[in-house]
Scaffold this motif. Structure first.
Motif, PDB file in Angstrom:
ATOM      1  N   LYS A  13       0.249  -0.215 -26.435  1.00 40.35           N
ATOM      2  CA  LYS A  13      -1.423   0.247 -25.624  1.00 40.35           C
ATOM      3  C   LYS A  13      -1.158  -0.849 -23.959  1.00 40.35           C
ATOM      4  O   LYS A  13      -1.362   0.162 -23.459  1.00 40.35           O
ATOM      5  CB  LYS A  13      -3.121  -0.442 -26.019  1.00 40.35           C
ATOM      6  CG  LYS A  13      -3.359   0.349 -27.005  1.00 40.35           C
ATOM      7  CD  LYS A  13      -4.632  -0.290 -27.781  1.00 40.35           C
ATOM      8  CE  LYS A  13      -5.558   0.343 -29.035  1.00 40.35           C
ATOM      9  NZ  LYS A  13      -6.528  -0.721 -29.370  1.00 40.35           N
ATOM     10  N   SER A  14      -0.509  -1.471 -24.192  1.00 38.77           N
ATOM     11  CA  SER A  14      -0.557  -2.129 -22.892  1.00 38.77           C
ATOM     12  C   SER A  14       0.667  -1.054 -21.791  1.00 38.77           C
ATOM     13  O   SER A  14       0.460  -0.857 -21.068  1.00 38.77           O
ATOM     14  CB  SER A  14       0.089  -3.899 -22.687  1.00 38.77           C
ATOM     15  OG  SER A  14      -1.215  -3.776 -23.014  1.00 38.77           O
ATOM     16  N   LEU A  15       1.365  -1.373 -23.635  1.00 37.26           N
ATOM     17  CA  LEU A  15       2.789   0.019 -22.418  1.00 37.26           C
ATOM     18  C   LEU A  15       2.731   1.200 -21.865  1.00 37.26           C
ATOM     19  O   LEU A  15       2.986   1.776 -21.374  1.00 37.26           O
ATOM     20  CB  LEU A  15       4.260  -0.358 -23.213  1.00 37.26           C
ATOM     21  CG  LEU A  15       4.148  -1.929 -23.741  1.00 37.26           C
ATOM     22  CD1 LEU A  15       5.934  -1.630 -24.378  1.00 37.26           C
ATOM     23  CD2 LEU A  15       5.321  -1.944 -22.018  1.00 37.26           C
ATOM     24  N   ILE A  16       2.025   1.903 -22.270  1.00 39.36           N
ATOM     25  CA  ILE A  16       0.777   3.165 -22.339  1.00 39.36           C
ATOM     26  C   ILE A  16       0.514   3.258 -20.992  1.00 39.36           C
ATOM     27  O   ILE A  16       0.734   4.021 -20.715  1.00 39.36           O
ATOM     28  CB  ILE A  16       0.203   3.459 -23.709  1.00 39.36           C
ATOM     29  CG1 ILE A  16       1.455   4.309 -24.957  1.00 39.36           C
ATOM     30  CG2 ILE A  16       0.085   5.309 -23.793  1.00 39.36           C
ATOM     31  CD1 ILE A  16       1.083   4.587 -26.344  1.00 39.36           C
ATOM     32  N   SER A  17      -0.642   2.269 -21.543  1.00 40.24           N
ATOM     33  CA  SER A  17      -1.072   2.094 -20.103  1.00 40.24           C
ATOM     34  C   SER A  17      -0.197   2.287 -18.398  1.00 40.24           C
ATOM     35  O   SER A  17      -0.875   2.817 -17.983  1.00 40.24           O
ATOM     36  CB  SER A  17      -2.223   0.959 -20.002  1.00 40.24           C
ATOM     37  OG  SER A  17      -3.764   0.955 -20.958  1.00 40.24           O
ATOM     38  N   ALA A  18       0.616   1.757 -18.522  1.00 37.42           N
ATOM     39  CA  ALA A  18       1.510   1.294 -17.999  1.00 37.42           C
ATOM     40  C   ALA A  18       2.219   2.396 -17.056  1.00 37.42           C
ATOM     41  O   ALA A  18       1.973   2.491 -16.308  1.00 37.42           O
ATOM     42  CB  ALA A  18       2.055  -0.390 -18.600  1.00 37.42           C
ATOM     43  N   LYS A  19       3.021   2.820 -18.263  1.00 40.42           N
ATOM     44  CA  LYS A  19       3.148   4.353 -17.873  1.00 40.42           C
ATOM     45  C   LYS A  19       2.219   5.148 -17.185  1.00 40.42           C
ATOM     46  O   LYS A  19       3.100   6.027 -16.471  1.00 40.42           O
ATOM     47  CB  LYS A  19       3.988   5.069 -19.671  1.00 40.42           C
ATOM     48  CG  LYS A  19       4.720   5.694 -19.500  1.00 40.42           C
ATOM     49  CD  LYS A  19       5.025   6.235 -20.532  1.00 40.42           C
ATOM     50  CE  LYS A  19       5.509   8.186 -20.691  1.00 40.42           C
ATOM     51  NZ  LYS A  19       5.768   8.891 -22.533  1.00 40.42           N
ATOM     52  N   LYS A  20       2.022   5.298 -17.896  1.00 41.77           N
ATOM     53  CA  LYS A  20       0.385   6.037 -16.709  1.00 41.77           C
ATOM     54  C   LYS A  20       0.156   5.796 -15.572  1.00 41.77           C
ATOM     55  O   LYS A  20      -0.011   6.862 -14.967  1.00 41.77           O
ATOM     56  CB  LYS A  20      -0.533   6.743 -18.455  1.00 41.77           C
ATOM     57  CG  LYS A  20      -0.415   7.012 -19.202  1.00 41.77           C
ATOM     58  CD  LYS A  20      -2.582   7.519 -19.797  1.00 41.77           C
ATOM     59  CE  LYS A  20      -2.383   7.703 -21.819  1.00 41.77           C
ATOM     60  NZ  LYS A  20      -3.570   7.343 -22.125  1.00 41.77           N
ATOM     61  N   VAL A  21      -0.108   4.755 -15.324  1.00 37.56           N
ATOM     62  CA  VAL A  21      -0.080   4.469 -14.585  1.00 37.56           C
ATOM     63  C   VAL A  21       1.137   4.509 -13.385  1.00 37.56           C
ATOM     64  O   VAL A  21       1.084   5.292 -12.380  1.00 37.56           O
ATOM     65  CB  VAL A  21      -0.461   2.591 -14.213  1.00 37.56           C
ATOM     66  CG1 VAL A  21       0.169   2.240 -12.684  1.00 37.56           C
ATOM     67  CG2 VAL A  21      -2.094   1.898 -14.992  1.00 37.56           C
ATOM     68  N   LEU A  22       2.649   4.519 -13.960  1.00 41.26           N
ATOM     69  CA  LEU A  22       3.723   4.681 -12.932  1.00 41.26           C
ATOM     70  C   LEU A  22       3.768   5.796 -13.156  1.00 41.26           C
ATOM     71  O   LEU A  22       4.385   6.298 -12.265  1.00 41.26           O
ATOM     72  CB  LEU A  22       4.599   3.976 -13.939  1.00 41.26           C
ATOM     73  CG  LEU A  22       4.779   1.983 -13.471  1.00 41.26           C
ATOM     74  CD1 LEU A  22       6.268   2.072 -14.780  1.00 41.26           C
ATOM     75  CD2 LEU A  22       5.332   1.735 -12.687  1.00 41.26           C
ATOM     76  N   GLN A  23       3.562   7.136 -13.510  1.00 38.13           N
ATOM     77  CA  GLN A  23       3.738   8.591 -13.493  1.00 38.13           C
ATOM     78  C   GLN A  23       3.067   9.294 -12.805  1.00 38.13           C
ATOM     79  O   GLN A  23       3.278   9.827 -11.600  1.00 38.13           O
ATOM     80  CB  GLN A  23       3.336   8.966 -15.076  1.00 38.13           C
ATOM     81  CG  GLN A  23       4.448   8.770 -16.111  1.00 38.13           C
ATOM     82  CD  GLN A  23       4.165   9.580 -17.451  1.00 38.13           C
ATOM     83  OE1 GLN A  23       2.804   9.465 -17.977  1.00 38.13           O
ATOM     84  NE2 GLN A  23       5.086  10.339 -18.105  1.00 38.13           N
ATOM     85  N   LYS A  24       1.105   8.213 -12.920  1.00 34.28           N
ATOM     86  CA  LYS A  24       0.580   8.630 -11.384  1.00 34.28           C
ATOM     87  C   LYS A  24       1.056   8.336  -9.994  1.00 34.28           C
ATOM     88  O   LYS A  24       0.547   8.821  -9.427  1.00 34.28           O
ATOM     89  CB  LYS A  24      -1.080   8.485 -11.610  1.00 34.28           C
ATOM     90  CG  LYS A  24      -2.062   8.666 -13.130  1.00 34.28           C
ATOM     91  CD  LYS A  24      -3.031   8.144 -13.379  1.00 34.28           C
ATOM     92  CE  LYS A  24      -3.837   8.743 -14.310  1.00 34.28           C
ATOM     93  NZ  LYS A  24      -4.730   8.373 -14.886  1.00 34.28           N
TER      94      LYS A  24
END
Length: 122
Positions: A13-24
């Motif tokens: 969950k932490s990594l997926i959230s971080a990935k979404k933040v970086l993609q944005k």
């Protein structure tokens, strides 16, 4: 009080959230290192303990790069076609202008000759 243990689900969950933040922020698939840094999770820990997540993120990044490459290649092909068409139009224009110039030169030469003849009789 000790830090709660990072379960695979929490890490995911932490990594997926971080990935979404970086993609944005960046608009493209971020690197595993960037994802780990954003999530504040050790990259070494993720690589050692969660290889399936690495595979997932790597596959996503590869797919994104392949898609971007395809878009880039398609765009370059279209630009090449546009430039080729413009080049053909310019070549035609040059030929037409060269023909017009040749015709004007011929007319000018005829006019000069006829004026010399008229001027020479006086």
């Amino acid at each position: 009080m000790s830090k709660p243990k990072m379960t695979e689900e929490n890490v995911r969950k932490s990594l997926i959230s971080a990935k979404k933040v970086l993609q944005k922020k960046g608009g493209k698939a971020p690197s595993v290192s960037a994802i780990c840094k954003e999530a504040a999770i050790s990259r070494a820990h993720v690589y050692a303990s969660f290889p399936q997540l690495i595979d997932e993120f790597s596959a996503t990044a590869r797919a994104a790069r392949k898609k971007q490459k395809s878009i880039t290649i398609d765009g370059l092909k279209k630009n090449l076609k546009d430039v080729q068409n413009a080049n053909q139009l310019l070549a035609r224009s040059c030929i037409e202008l060269r023909l017009a110039l040749t015709q004007l030169q011929s007319k000018y030469q005829r006019d000069i000759k006829s004026k010399r003849k008229v001027g020479g009789r006086k």
